[in-house]
Design a protein around this motif. Structure first.
Motif, short mmCIF file in Angstrom:
data_model
loop_
_atom_site.label_atom_id
_atom_site.label_comp_id
_atom_site.label_asym_id
_atom_site.label_seq_id
_atom_site.Cartn_x
_atom_site.Cartn_y
_atom_site.Cartn_z
N ALA A 51 0.86 -1.18 0.00
CA ALA A 51 0.00 0.00 0.00
C ALA A 51 0.90 1.23 0.00
O ALA A 51 2.11 1.13 0.19
CB ALA A 51 -0.92 0.00 1.23
N ALA A 52 0.28 2.39 -0.22
CA ALA A 52 1.05 3.63 -0.27
C ALA A 52 0.29 4.76 0.41
O ALA A 52 -0.95 4.75 0.49
CB ALA A 52 1.35 4.01 -1.73
N ALA A 71 -9.02 11.35 -7.31
CA ALA A 71 -9.83 11.09 -8.50
C ALA A 71 -9.08 10.22 -9.52
O ALA A 71 -9.70 9.49 -10.28
CB ALA A 71 -10.25 12.40 -9.14
N GLY A 72 -7.73 10.29 -9.53
CA GLY A 72 -6.95 9.57 -10.53
C GLY A 72 -6.44 8.22 -10.10
O GLY A 72 -5.93 7.46 -10.93
N LEU A 73 -6.58 7.87 -8.81
CA LEU A 73 -6.08 6.60 -8.31
C LEU A 73 -6.99 5.43 -8.66
O LEU A 73 -8.22 5.58 -8.69
CB LEU A 73 -5.92 6.66 -6.79
N ARG A 89 -1.11 4.35 -13.05
CA ARG A 89 -0.66 2.96 -13.03
C ARG A 89 -0.37 2.46 -11.62
O ARG A 89 0.03 1.30 -11.45
CB ARG A 89 0.61 2.83 -13.89
N LEU A 90 -0.61 3.30 -10.63
CA LEU A 90 -0.39 2.89 -9.25
C LEU A 90 -1.61 2.08 -8.80
O LEU A 90 -2.68 2.63 -8.56
CB LEU A 90 -0.22 4.14 -8.38
N THR A 91 -1.45 0.77 -8.71
CA THR A 91 -2.58 -0.12 -8.48
C THR A 91 -2.79 -0.49 -7.02
O THR A 91 -3.86 -1.00 -6.66
CB THR A 91 -2.40 -1.43 -9.29
N VAL A 92 -1.81 -0.25 -6.15
CA VAL A 92 -1.96 -0.64 -4.75
C VAL A 92 -2.93 0.30 -4.03
O VAL A 92 -3.14 1.44 -4.47
CB VAL A 92 -0.61 -0.64 -4.02
N PRO A 93 -3.55 -0.14 -2.93
CA PRO A 93 -4.38 0.77 -2.13
C PRO A 93 -3.56 1.98 -1.70
O PRO A 93 -2.46 1.83 -1.18
CB PRO A 93 -4.79 -0.10 -0.93
N THR A 94 -4.11 3.17 -1.92
CA THR A 94 -3.33 4.39 -1.68
C THR A 94 -4.18 5.43 -0.96
O THR A 94 -5.29 5.75 -1.38
CB THR A 94 -2.83 4.98 -3.00
#
Length: 353
Positions: free
Chosen positions: A138-139, A264-266, A238-243
């Motif tokens: 996650a991030a 909005a972009g995640l 392209r960041l696919t992990v929960p953020t």
């Protein structure tokens, strides 16, 4: 308390281990490991003009339950200064993060990544890199933005109304090669205005000033040129992990508009934490809440992470009066903030000042 006194909580803790990691282009990076050996790992990436010392109060909040890895971005702290401007880029940031993860997160394990300012941009720049994704659970993106930094700066007073003039002056300020010199009463006042909330006490300002003034002038200017033209929106997508995203309502360098755009972009947004009255240096200004958000993400997405701890308790206390929720809690909107209508308001939480 004298403005020159540094309170104990901002003193850099002694790491359990120090490493030198070489990035893809050979640049040597200084890496520190704090906390508990064998515990779940959290990796911290600091921002422009800062160093591992910036994370001192957050490390203290997390190190009783986690193995905390912090590293100096190239040119900062004890890491090697790049020999040419060509070695300053968002690609280099991503490659540095990749090298640190490869060295500090064993194959088959994952960590929670937390990045402040340019550190958050580093995480976004690395979005889509398989070698980073396979070591990331996650991030947390803290006081940061993916693009249009100069256009959204609010350092200049509102009296400068011309958008073109504001962009020109902000760009000149951002890319200045003027040496900061020793920390002084004047520089403290200017730095506090630009980077911190008005309620920040003298000890926080002193800690910030010492860290920022230690950054070499050429390093500061060369990274400023990268930030001036920054665009890591493709990596964000392209960041696919929960953020999760964290921002202070009074952040002049990366105002809340960036946080709303990132949510909005995640692909997997896990909530937006708004810190009232806090400026750009949120990990120093409100370390308990920032550490609490890192802990929340670790507890929910990192195997073996503790379900509760001091950092989470501190954050829960700070959020008293808001509605509880597992990941993206219902909350009170911040008075006076600009909220992107495309963002689900139930993903917002507001810390109590």
């Amino acid at each position: 308390m004298s403005a020159a006194v540094l309170p104990a909580e901002y003193e850099h803790p002694t790491p359990a281990e120090e490493l030198t990691v070489r990035s893809a282009d050979g640049i040597r990076l200084h890496v520190e490991v704090h906390g508990q050996p064998g515990a779940p790992t959290v990796v911290l990436a600091h921002g422009w003009t800062c160093s591992t010392a910036f994370w001192a109060p957050v490390i203290r909040e997390l190190s009783d339950r986690y193995r905390v890895v912090a590293y100096d971005q190239r040119g900062h702290g004890h890491s090697e200064v790049p020999p040419s401007r060509a070695r300053y880029s968002t690609r280099a940031l991503a490659e540095d993060l990749s090298a640190v993860l490869a060295r500090t997160v064993p194959a088959g394990e994952r960590a929670v990544l937390a990045g402040h300012s340019m550190g958050g941009m580093t995480i976004m720049a690395a979005g889509g890199r398989p070698e980073v994704a396979e070591r990331t659970a996650a991030a947390v993106l803290i006081s940061t933005g993916p693009s249009d930094l100069v256009a959204e700066l609010t350092v200049l007073p509102p009296g400068v109304r011309s958008p073109g003039l504001r962009r020109f002056l902000h760009r000149r300020l951002l890319r200045s090669r003027m040496p900061l010199g020793p920390v002084s009463p004047v520089s403290r006042v200017a730095l506090k205005y630009a980077t911190m909330g008005s309620g920040s006490p003298a000890g926080q300002v002193e800690a910030t000033a010492r860290i920022v003034h230690a950054c070499p002038t050429a390093v500061r200017a060369n990274w400023a040129a990268v930030l001036d033209r920054l665009d890591v929106r493709a990596g964000l997508a392209r960041l696919t992990v929960p953020t999760a995203v964290v921002v202070g309502t009074d952040d002049r360098l990366t105002p809340p508009v960036h946080a709303h755009r990132m949510i909005a972009g995640l692909k997997d947004p896990q909530g937006l934490l708004l810190l009232p009255g806090v400026g750009h240096m949120s990990p120093l200004e409100r370390p308990a809440e920032v550490a609490g958000e890192i802990h929340r993400m670790a507890a929910e997405h990192l195997v073996g992470a503790p379900a509760a701890g001091p950092a989470a308790a501190s954050a829960d206390a700070a959020l008293a009066g808001t509605a509880p929720a597992p990941a993206a809690a219902a909350a009170v909107a911040t008075a006076g903030s600009t909220v992107d209508p495309s963002v689900d308001p139930t993903d917002e939480r507001t810390a109590v000042a």
